[in-house]
Design a protein around this motif. Structure first.
Motif, PDB file in Angstrom:
ATOM      1  N   GLU A  64       0.829  -1.084   0.057  1.00 16.05           N
ATOM      2  CA  GLU A  64       0.076   0.037  -0.043  1.00 16.05           C
ATOM      3  C   GLU A  64       0.645   1.396  -0.025  1.00 16.05           C
ATOM      4  O   GLU A  64       1.883   1.338   0.745  1.00 16.05           O
ATOM      5  CB  GLU A  64      -0.808  -0.212   1.357  1.00 16.05           C
ATOM      6  CG  GLU A  64      -1.808  -1.012   1.327  1.00 16.05           C
ATOM      7  CD  GLU A  64      -3.044  -1.010   0.381  1.00 16.05           C
ATOM      8  OE1 GLU A  64      -2.883  -0.116  -0.237  1.00 16.05           O
ATOM      9  OE2 GLU A  64      -3.709  -2.291  -0.016  1.00 16.05           O
ATOM     10  N   LYS A  65       0.439   2.249  -0.722  1.00 12.03           N
ATOM     11  CA  LYS A  65       1.377   3.532  -1.009  1.00 12.03           C
ATOM     12  C   LYS A  65       1.421   4.147   0.322  1.00 12.03           C
ATOM     13  O   LYS A  65       2.310   4.761   0.725  1.00 12.03           O
ATOM     14  CB  LYS A  65       0.720   4.282  -2.044  1.00 12.03           C
ATOM     15  CG  LYS A  65       1.633   5.413  -2.496  1.00 12.03           C
ATOM     16  CD  LYS A  65       1.104   6.342  -3.619  1.00 12.03           C
ATOM     17  CE  LYS A  65       1.125   5.521  -4.753  1.00 12.03           C
ATOM     18  NZ  LYS A  65       0.586   6.602  -6.164  1.00 12.03           N
ATOM     19  N   ALA A  66       0.352   4.353   1.032  1.00 10.50           N
ATOM     20  CA  ALA A  66       0.248   5.319   2.317  1.00 10.50           C
ATOM     21  C   ALA A  66       1.190   4.706   3.423  1.00 10.50           C
ATOM     22  O   ALA A  66       1.480   5.109   4.233  1.00 10.50           O
ATOM     23  CB  ALA A  66      -1.165   5.409   2.764  1.00 10.50           C
ATOM     24  N   ALA A  67       1.093   3.083   3.512  1.00  5.69           N
ATOM     25  CA  ALA A  67       1.655   2.446   4.648  1.00  5.69           C
ATOM     26  C   ALA A  67       2.393   1.098   4.095  1.00  5.69           C
ATOM     27  O   ALA A  67       1.913  -0.014   4.219  1.00  5.69           O
ATOM     28  CB  ALA A  67       0.807   2.265   5.720  1.00  5.69           C
ATOM     29  N   PRO A  68       3.577   1.359   3.447  1.00  6.28           N
ATOM     30  CA  PRO A  68       4.245   0.234   2.919  1.00  6.28           C
ATOM     31  C   PRO A  68       4.954  -0.600   4.098  1.00  6.28           C
ATOM     32  O   PRO A  68       4.956  -0.033   5.277  1.00  6.28           O
ATOM     33  CB  PRO A  68       5.432   0.628   2.009  1.00  6.28           C
ATOM     34  CG  PRO A  68       5.676   1.963   2.802  1.00  6.28           C
ATOM     35  CD  PRO A  68       4.206   2.279   3.123  1.00  6.28           C
ATOM     36  N   PRO A  69       4.762  -2.010   3.986  1.00  4.05           N
ATOM     37  CA  PRO A  69       5.524  -2.721   5.022  1.00  4.05           C
ATOM     38  C   PRO A  69       6.724  -2.544   5.223  1.00  4.05           C
ATOM     39  O   PRO A  69       7.579  -2.103   4.430  1.00  4.05           O
ATOM     40  CB  PRO A  69       5.033  -4.027   4.606  1.00  4.05           C
ATOM     41  CG  PRO A  69       4.924  -4.210   3.097  1.00  4.05           C
ATOM     42  CD  PRO A  69       4.578  -2.596   2.776  1.00  4.05           C
ATOM     43  N   SER A  70       7.438  -3.306   6.387  1.00  8.77           N
ATOM     44  CA  SER A  70       8.831  -3.333   6.634  1.00  8.77           C
ATOM     45  C   SER A  70       9.383  -4.624   5.685  1.00  8.77           C
ATOM     46  O   SER A  70       8.682  -5.598   5.463  1.00  8.77           O
ATOM     47  CB  SER A  70       9.294  -3.495   7.760  1.00  8.77           C
ATOM     48  OG  SER A  70       8.876  -2.262   8.444  1.00  8.77           O
ATOM     49  N   ARG A 127      -2.287  -3.573  -4.259  1.00 11.68           N
ATOM     50  CA  ARG A 127      -2.663  -2.549  -3.395  1.00 11.68           C
ATOM     51  C   ARG A 127      -3.990  -2.377  -3.624  1.00 11.68           C
ATOM     52  O   ARG A 127      -4.655  -2.514  -4.723  1.00 11.68           O
ATOM     53  CB  ARG A 127      -1.988  -1.195  -3.291  1.00 11.68           C
ATOM     54  CG  ARG A 127      -1.981  -0.296  -4.405  1.00 11.68           C
ATOM     55  CD  ARG A 127      -1.192   1.000  -4.154  1.00 11.68           C
ATOM     56  NE  ARG A 127      -1.011   2.038  -5.209  1.00 11.68           N
ATOM     57  CZ  ARG A 127      -0.086   2.254  -5.866  1.00 11.68           C
ATOM     58  NH1 ARG A 127       0.889   1.615  -5.635  1.00 11.68           N
ATOM     59  NH2 ARG A 127      -0.340   3.123  -6.534  1.00 11.68           N
ATOM     60  N   GLY A 128      -4.979  -1.907  -2.535  1.00 11.10           N
ATOM     61  CA  GLY A 128      -6.203  -1.507  -2.911  1.00 11.10           C
ATOM     62  C   GLY A 128      -6.971  -2.619  -3.310  1.00 11.10           C
ATOM     63  O   GLY A 128      -7.037  -3.834  -3.104  1.00 11.10           O
TER      64      GLY A 128
END
Length: 259
Positions: free
Chosen positions: A48-54, A101-102
């Protein structure tokens, strides 16, 4: 997650990649097969663009998801996934990581596969198929741009298998996701039933870490004698076929059944 130990679709993996066991296996190759006829497992990374994972939990989720598909109830002989998985594991165990995403991420949840969440990082490994037969929900997803920044995960827990990444090879997150998925499959193909059952009870959780160079040297030196490396240290190597990013024969991952 529904998964039951039973390594039947992994028998060709042991025969092909743990050659020292002396199991019968045809040395198949698919380099001359038309690209659309190649079998591969799609591995979808949620970015996700707003909250990429580690990066580390993303790779750990990918490693667990790939194996969970192979040992799912539907992968048993006679099950709906069995023939597709056996066709795939009988050749090169190619995986292709894609990002979503999304709505695109939600769409792949309806396809046969397993989603794993590790500390908020989500990956769905899908039932392998021929590249030319990819569902549109997958074929429209991009392969490039799947990288995420490196993180500092700290020491690996001592209660689960560890996948050590080659410290001298730079791989995208998508490439590394495929390689650690190979690692968990190799481990599962070699573990005895009791060990596999215990791992299944933990959801095939594993740790992924970049090896320090001294540790990498010790591990790869031990792997010069692969039978002893497995019997004495629980080590097995993932050697890349060289289709993307790295040279053929490169050891990308050392998988350790015991920390």
């Amino acid at each position: 997650m529904t998964a039951t130990p039973g390594p039947s679709v992994l028998v060709p993996v042991a025969a092909r990649y743990a050659w020292w066991l002396g199991l019968p296996a045809e040395r198949t190759a698919d380099r001359d097969v038309p690209p659309e006829q190649v079998w591969a497992m799609p591995v979808v990374l949620r970015l996700e663009k707003a909250a990429p994972p580690s990066r580390t939990p993303l790779l750990e989720a990918a490693a667990s998801a790939a194996l969970a598909v192979c040992l799912h109830d539907d992968a048993r002989p006679g099950g709906p996934w069995y023939e597709a998985l056996l066709s795939w594991t009988s050749g090169h165990i190619r995986k292709v990581a894609r990002r979503a995403r999304g709505a695109h991420w939600e769409a792949v949840q309806d396809l046969p596969g397993v989603t794993v969440d590790v500390d908020g990082a989500q990956v769905r490994a899908l039932l392998p198929c021929r590249v030319g037969d990819l569902p549109k929900e997958v074929s429209r997803l991009q392969i490039s741009g799947s990288d995420v920044p490196f993180d500092e995960p700290g020491p690996a827990p001592d209660d689960r298998p560890v996948l050590l990444l080659n410290p001298d090879v730079t791989m995208s997150a998508g490439k590394a996701a495929a390689q650690v998925g190979h690692g968990t499959m190799l481990l599962a193909a070699l573990l005895d039933q009791a060990e596999l059952t215990a791992w299944a009870d933990e959801g095939y959780r594993c740790s992924v870490r970049v090896a320090d160079r001294d540790g990498w040297t010790r591990a790869t030196d031990a792997l010069a004698r692969p039978h002893e490396a497995w019997d004495e240290h629980g080590l097995v190597a993932v050697r890349d076929a060289g289709f993307t990013e790295v040279e053929p024969g490169t050891v990308t991952v050392v998988a350790k059944a015991r920390p």
